[in-house]
Motif scaffolding. Structure first.
Motif, mmCIF file in Angstrom:
data_model
loop_
_atom_site.group_PDB
_atom_site.id
_atom_site.type_symbol
_atom_site.label_atom_id
_atom_site.label_comp_id
_atom_site.label_asym_id
_atom_site.label_seq_id
_atom_site.Cartn_x
_atom_site.Cartn_y
_atom_site.Cartn_z
ATOM 1 N N VAL A 166 0.863 -1.185 0.000
ATOM 2 C CA VAL A 166 0.000 0.000 0.000
ATOM 3 C C VAL A 166 0.894 1.228 0.000
ATOM 4 C CG1 VAL A 166 -1.781 -1.251 1.292
ATOM 5 C CG2 VAL A 166 -0.140 0.179 2.524
ATOM 6 N N SER A 167 0.296 2.390 -0.234
ATOM 7 C CA SER A 167 1.075 3.618 -0.191
ATOM 8 C C SER A 167 0.173 4.797 0.147
ATOM 9 C CB SER A 167 1.777 3.867 -1.528
ATOM 10 O OG SER A 167 2.767 4.872 -1.369
ATOM 11 N N ILE A 168 0.805 5.930 0.346
ATOM 12 C CA ILE A 168 0.125 7.208 0.533
ATOM 13 C C ILE A 168 0.700 8.125 -0.524
ATOM 14 C CG2 ILE A 168 -0.279 9.129 2.106
ATOM 15 C CD1 ILE A 168 0.166 7.111 4.428
ATOM 16 N N VAL A 169 -0.181 8.708 -1.340
ATOM 17 C CA VAL A 169 0.261 9.474 -2.501
ATOM 18 C C VAL A 169 -0.518 10.788 -2.614
ATOM 19 C CG1 VAL A 169 0.951 7.402 -3.781
ATOM 20 C CG2 VAL A 169 -1.381 8.290 -4.030
ATOM 21 N N PRO A 170 0.048 11.796 -3.298
ATOM 22 C CA PRO A 170 -0.713 13.020 -3.552
ATOM 23 C C PRO A 170 -1.965 12.703 -4.382
ATOM 24 C CG PRO A 170 1.620 13.370 -3.977
ATOM 25 C CD PRO A 170 1.432 11.899 -3.778
ATOM 26 N N ALA A 171 -3.037 13.418 -4.116
ATOM 27 C CA ALA A 171 -4.320 13.147 -4.780
ATOM 28 C C ALA A 171 -4.234 13.243 -6.297
ATOM 29 C CB ALA A 171 -5.389 14.092 -4.242
ATOM 30 N N SER A 172 -3.369 14.083 -6.821
ATOM 31 C CA SER A 172 -3.266 14.230 -8.274
ATOM 32 C C SER A 172 -2.856 12.932 -8.960
ATOM 33 C CB SER A 172 -2.286 15.344 -8.639
ATOM 34 O OG SER A 172 -1.010 15.074 -8.102
ATOM 35 N N ILE A 173 -2.209 12.054 -8.248
ATOM 36 C CA ILE A 173 -1.786 10.769 -8.823
ATOM 37 C C ILE A 173 -3.001 9.904 -9.162
ATOM 38 C CG2 ILE A 173 -0.540 8.625 -8.292
ATOM 39 C CD1 ILE A 173 1.269 11.005 -8.963
ATOM 40 N N ALA A 174 -4.104 10.119 -8.474
ATOM 41 C CA ALA A 174 -5.314 9.325 -8.736
ATOM 42 C C ALA A 174 -5.802 9.504 -10.166
ATOM 43 C CB ALA A 174 -6.411 9.689 -7.743
ATOM 44 N N HIS A 175 -5.387 10.552 -10.832
ATOM 45 C CA HIS A 175 -5.776 10.751 -12.229
ATOM 46 C C HIS A 175 -5.166 9.688 -13.141
ATOM 47 C CE1 HIS A 175 -7.857 14.436 -11.370
ATOM 48 N NE2 HIS A 175 -6.798 14.900 -10.728
ATOM 49 N N LEU A 176 -4.175 8.957 -12.635
ATOM 50 C CA LEU A 176 -3.613 7.861 -13.424
ATOM 51 C C LEU A 176 -4.645 6.763 -13.653
ATOM 52 C CD1 LEU A 176 -0.028 7.443 -11.916
ATOM 53 C CD2 LEU A 176 -0.677 8.535 -14.067
ATOM 54 N N ALA A 177 -5.606 6.630 -12.735
ATOM 55 C CA ALA A 177 -6.697 5.656 -12.853
ATOM 56 C C ALA A 177 -6.185 4.298 -13.332
ATOM 57 C CB ALA A 177 -7.788 6.199 -13.774
ATOM 58 N N LEU A 178 -5.212 3.791 -12.637
ATOM 59 C CA LEU A 178 -4.587 2.526 -12.998
ATOM 60 C C LEU A 178 -5.449 1.352 -12.545
ATOM 61 C CD1 LEU A 178 -1.895 1.623 -14.269
ATOM 62 C CD2 LEU A 178 -0.953 1.525 -11.983
ATOM 63 N N ASP A 179 -5.698 0.407 -13.439
ATOM 64 C CA ASP A 179 -6.440 -0.797 -13.062
ATOM 65 C C ASP A 179 -5.713 -1.492 -11.918
ATOM 66 O OD1 ASP A 179 -8.453 -0.518 -14.923
ATOM 67 O OD2 ASP A 179 -7.514 -1.820 -16.406
ATOM 68 N N GLY A 180 -6.471 -1.951 -10.956
ATOM 69 C CA GLY A 180 -5.886 -2.671 -9.837
ATOM 70 C C GLY A 180 -5.550 -1.798 -8.647
ATOM 71 N N VAL A 181 -5.829 -0.484 -8.724
ATOM 72 C CA VAL A 181 -5.533 0.430 -7.620
ATOM 73 C C VAL A 181 -6.813 1.134 -7.187
ATOM 74 C CG1 VAL A 181 -4.222 2.440 -6.848
ATOM 75 C CG2 VAL A 181 -3.183 0.816 -8.424
ATOM 76 N N ALA A 182 -7.047 1.146 -5.882
ATOM 77 C CA ALA A 182 -8.163 1.897 -5.299
ATOM 78 C C ALA A 182 -7.563 3.024 -4.463
ATOM 79 C CB ALA A 182 -9.017 0.983 -4.420
ATOM 80 N N TYR A 183 -8.022 4.243 -4.715
ATOM 81 C CA TYR A 183 -7.570 5.406 -3.949
ATOM 82 C C TYR A 183 -8.656 5.748 -2.944
ATOM 83 C CZ TYR A 183 -4.290 5.950 -7.810
ATOM 84 O OH TYR A 183 -3.316 5.743 -8.759
ATOM 85 N N ARG A 184 -8.258 5.943 -1.691
ATOM 86 C CA ARG A 184 -9.223 6.280 -0.657
ATOM 87 C C ARG A 184 -8.738 7.495 0.129
ATOM 88 N NH1 ARG A 184 -11.580 3.721 -3.560
ATOM 89 N NH2 ARG A 184 -12.700 1.773 -3.270
ATOM 90 N N PRO A 185 -9.661 8.421 0.432
ATOM 91 C CA PRO A 185 -9.299 9.555 1.291
ATOM 92 C C PRO A 185 -8.940 9.061 2.688
ATOM 93 C CG PRO A 185 -11.435 9.920 0.227
ATOM 94 C CD PRO A 185 -11.041 8.493 -0.031
#
Length: 163
Positions: free
Chosen positions: A114-133
């Motif tokens: 798992v990781s913690i990333v800047p929200a702008s990275i969520a725009h990558l919309a990579l299959d297999g990744v769920a971004y949660r606040p």
């Protein structure tokens, strides 16, 4: 390019300005225009049990294998993530490092942690990744526009004043 590399190029006057993730203190000889802080998100493998929740508290990540970029890549982002986890009551365990934040997300998609990333990275919309606040006290990624104080480029000065 990561912030450290951009700062080196700026100091060697190979570039005029750079968008960087600054530390808490402005670098010497650099004029820094702070931009809006960006919220951080938790990046989870899509099938991870925590991915079913709308928000995830940091403390829920205790014991999880973490994927991060090397500390030398982010001027303060790495330390902010470590401090946020400590404040949540645990020491994170980095099991994998990636050279850039987008690479971190690819490793999360490969189910390596798992990781913690800047929200702008969520725009990558990579299959297999769920971004949660993050539920609870937020973590933020700072962003700024940097140029040398001695910079004489009118274009760079205009950009700095426009932003």
């Amino acid at each position: 390019m990561n912030s450290n590399w951009l700062m080196e190029k700026l100091m060697r006057q190979e570039i005029d300005v750079a968008f960087i993730r600054p530390g808490l203190e402005d670098p010497k000889d650099v004029r820094l225009k702070r931009l809006a802080d960006e919220p951080m998100l938790i990046a989870l493998p899509a099938h991870h049990p925590l991915a079913r929740y709308e928000k995830v508290p940091l403390c829920a990540l205790a014991g999880e294998p973490f994927i991060l970029f090397p500390r030398t890549v982010g001027l303060s982002l790495y330390d902010d993530i470590v401090r946020g986890c400590r404040d949540a009551g645990f020491e994170l365990v980095v099991t994998q490092e990636a050279p850039q934040i987008p690479s971190v997300v690819n490793l999360v998609a490969a189910d390596l942690g798992v990781s913690i990333v800047p929200a702008s990275i969520a725009h990558l919309a990579l299959d297999g990744v769920a971004y949660r606040p993050i539920e609870g006290p937020p973590l933020v990624a700072r962003l700024g526009l940097a140029m040398l104080k001695a910079q004489r480029s009118l274009v760079a000065a205009n950009l700095m004043s426009m932003i």
